[in-house]
Design a protein around this motif. Structure first.
Motif, PDB file in Angstrom:
ATOM      1  N   VAL A  67     -15.365  -3.810   2.012  1.00 26.01           N
ATOM      2  CA  VAL A  67     -14.185  -3.948   1.157  1.00 26.01           C
ATOM      3  C   VAL A  67     -13.475  -5.265   1.428  1.00 26.01           C
ATOM      4  CG1 VAL A  67     -11.904  -3.014   0.668  1.00 26.01           C
ATOM      5  CG2 VAL A  67     -13.855  -1.478   0.860  1.00 26.01           C
ATOM      6  N   GLN A  68     -13.262  -5.575   2.713  1.00 29.73           N
ATOM      7  CA  GLN A  68     -12.543  -6.794   3.060  1.00 29.73           C
ATOM      8  C   GLN A  68     -13.326  -8.039   2.660  1.00 29.73           C
ATOM      9  OE1 GLN A  68      -9.303  -6.542   4.470  1.00 29.73           O
ATOM     10  NE2 GLN A  68      -9.384  -8.614   3.642  1.00 29.73           N
ATOM     11  N   GLN A  69     -14.628  -7.997   2.843  1.00 30.90           N
ATOM     12  CA  GLN A  69     -15.462  -9.137   2.463  1.00 30.90           C
ATOM     13  C   GLN A  69     -15.441  -9.360   0.948  1.00 30.90           C
ATOM     14  OE1 GLN A  69     -19.720  -8.672   3.044  1.00 30.90           O
ATOM     15  NE2 GLN A  69     -19.917 -10.794   3.744  1.00 30.90           N
ATOM     16  N   TYR A  70     -15.477  -8.267   0.194  1.00 28.79           N
ATOM     17  CA  TYR A  70     -15.449  -8.379  -1.265  1.00 28.79           C
ATOM     18  C   TYR A  70     -14.123  -8.962  -1.742  1.00 28.79           C
ATOM     19  CZ  TYR A  70     -15.906  -7.024  -6.173  1.00 28.79           C
ATOM     20  OH  TYR A  70     -15.963  -7.035  -7.546  1.00 28.79           O
ATOM     21  N   LEU A  71     -13.031  -8.523  -1.151  1.00 28.99           N
ATOM     22  CA  LEU A  71     -11.719  -9.042  -1.536  1.00 28.99           C
ATOM     23  C   LEU A  71     -11.580 -10.509  -1.180  1.00 28.99           C
ATOM     24  CD1 LEU A  71      -9.397  -6.056  -0.513  1.00 28.99           C
ATOM     25  CD2 LEU A  71     -10.081  -6.725  -2.816  1.00 28.99           C
ATOM     26  N   ASN A  72     -12.074 -10.910  -0.017  1.00 31.38           N
ATOM     27  CA  ASN A  72     -11.967 -12.310   0.402  1.00 31.38           C
ATOM     28  C   ASN A  72     -12.804 -13.225  -0.484  1.00 31.38           C
ATOM     29  OD1 ASN A  72     -10.245 -11.574   2.475  1.00 31.38           O
ATOM     30  ND2 ASN A  72     -11.888 -11.385   3.993  1.00 31.38           N
ATOM     31  N   GLN A  73     -13.936 -12.736  -0.949  1.00 27.96           N
ATOM     32  CA  GLN A  73     -14.805 -13.563  -1.771  1.00 27.96           C
ATOM     33  C   GLN A  73     -14.325 -13.689  -3.205  1.00 27.96           C
ATOM     34  OE1 GLN A  73     -18.699 -11.829  -1.451  1.00 27.96           O
ATOM     35  NE2 GLN A  73     -19.090 -12.640   0.617  1.00 27.96           N
TER      36      GLN A  73
END
Length: 320
Positions: free
Chosen positions: A201-207
Motif C-alpha cells: 500500500v505504501q509503495q503504491y501511494l509513493n509511486q
C-alpha cells in the motif's frame, strides 16, 4: 377490496394462486428425483411467499378463520419443500426450513413499513392514520393504523431517530462531480502474497500519489455493545481525527462518515491535492453510482461537499 373490508375475496384469490404454485412444486419434486430443497425453497419464496407478503399489512386485519386458510396453504408449501410427513407438526417444519409463521412475518413487515413511513415528511398521507382519534380504545380493530404504533411502542423503537427515507437535494444529482476512484490497489494487494500488505500500500501511494496528502479512514462497530466510531489518520502530519457516532449504525454508515470527516478537514485547511484511502468497497461503489438502499443523505453530503470545497483531485483508493 370488498365493501365491508373483510378481504374474503382477496384471500380466496390468494389461496387459489398459491395452490397453483404448489402444483408447480409437486411437479419438480419426488422421493428419489427432482429439485433440491434449496431450489424448492427458492421457488416457494418467488411464487408463494411473495404473494402472501403482498398487502399482508392490510389484509392482516381479516378474521382469524380467513388468515387460517392462508396458513394452511403455506404449511402445504413448506411440507412439499421439506419432504416432511403429513403428520409432522407445522412449527417443526418451519424451524427445519427456516421460515417464519405468517403472523411473525406480518409483524416484521409491519414494523419495517412503520419505520419507513416515519422517515418520510409530515405530508406523507399514511401519517394521518397515526394521529389520535376518539375511536381508539373504543373498538378492537387490527388495522395498521390502530396497531402499528402500539406494537412499535412494545418493541421500544418509537423514540429511535429514523433517517429520511427520501433525500431531496437542492443540487440535481447529474450536476454533482464524480470522485475519481482508483481500484488498482485492490487487485495488487490480492495478487501479492510474498510482501506485506502495508508495504504494498505504501509503495503504491509513493509511486502514484507522492505529491498528495494521504488520508486513511476507517469506521468500526462493536457487534456486542453496538458502539460505533469513525476515524481519520493524516499520515504526513501524523494527525488523527476521531468521532464517536450513534450506536447500532451499520458498518457501511461508519465508513461514509469517516470519508466525510476527511472531506470536512480538507474544507477547513484547503490543501491542494489529497487522496483518501478507505477499506469500504460498498461506500466507493455507492459514491460512484449515487445509489444505495441506505444513507443516501451521507452519499449526497460527500458529493456536495467535494463540489463546494473545489477539490480538484479526489481519488479514493481501496486497500485490504
Amino acid at each position: 377490496m370488498d365493501s365491508r373490508l373483510t378481504f374474503k375475496i382477496h384471500i380466496q384469490k390468494l389461496i387459489d394462486k398459491c395452490k397453483k404454485s404448489n402444483n408447480i412444486l409437486r411437479c419438480v419434486t419426488g422421493m428419489e428425483w427432482g429439485a433440491s430443497r434449496k431450489s424448492l425453497l427458492r421457488i416457494y419464496s418467488a411464487l408463494i411467499r411473495s404473494a402472501i407478503d403482498y398487502g399482508c399489512i392490510i389484509y392482516g386485519s381479516a378474521s382469524k378463520s380467513l388468515i387460517k386458510k392462508v396458513e394452511i396453504v403455506q404449511a402445504q408449501s413448506l411440507r412439499i419443500c421439506s419432504g416432511a410427513f403429513r403428520s409432522s407438526p407445522v412449527s417443526a417444519i418451519q424451524v427445519e426450513v427456516g421460515e417464519m409463521p405468517i403472523s411473525l412475518r406480518k409483524f416484521k413487515l409491519t414494523m419495517n413499513y412503520w419505520i419507513n413511513v416515519k422517515g418520510h415528511s409530515e405530508l406523507h398521507p399514511v401519517k394521518d392514520i397515526f394521529k389520535d382519534c376518539w375511536e381508539y380504545g373504543k373498538n378492537e380493530i387490527k388495522s395498521f393504523g390502530w396497531t402499528a404504533t402500539r406494537d412499535a411502542t412494545i418493541l421500544g423503537i418509537t423514540e429511535i431517530s429514523v433517517s429520511h427515507s427520501v433525500v431531496m437535494q437542492n443540487i440535481p444529482s447529474w450536476m454533482l462531480p464524480m470522485p475519481q476512484v482508483d481500484f488498482h490497489l485492490q487487485y495488487i494487494v490480492k495478487n501479492e502474497k510474498t510482501i506485506s500488505k502495508e508495504f504494498v500500500v505504501q509503495q503504491y501511494l509513493n509511486q502514484n500519489y507522492s505529491s498528495m496528502l494521504h488520508f486513511f479512514t476507517d469506521g468500526s462497530k462493536d457487534p456486542v455493545s453496538g458502539n460505533s466510531s469513525a476515524a481519520v489518520y493524516i499520515q504526513r502530519l501524523q494527525d488523527k481525527i476521531q468521532k464517536r457516532i450513534t450506536n447500532f449504525v451499520s458498518v457501511f454508515t461508519t465508513g461514509l462518515i469517516a470519508i466525510l470527516l476527511a472531506i470536512q478537514w480538507v474544507e477547513e485547511v484547503q490543501p491542494t491535492r489529497v487522496v483518501i484511502c478507505t477499506d469500504s468497497l460498498s461506500a466507493l461503489n455507492s459514491l460512484l453510482s449515487e445509489q444505495s438502499t441506505s444513507r443516501k443523505d451521507l452519499i449526497y453530503e460527500v458529493l456536495i461537499n467535494q463540489n463546494i470545497n473545489s477539490i480538484l483531485i479526489l481519488p479514493i483508493s481501496l486497500f485490504m
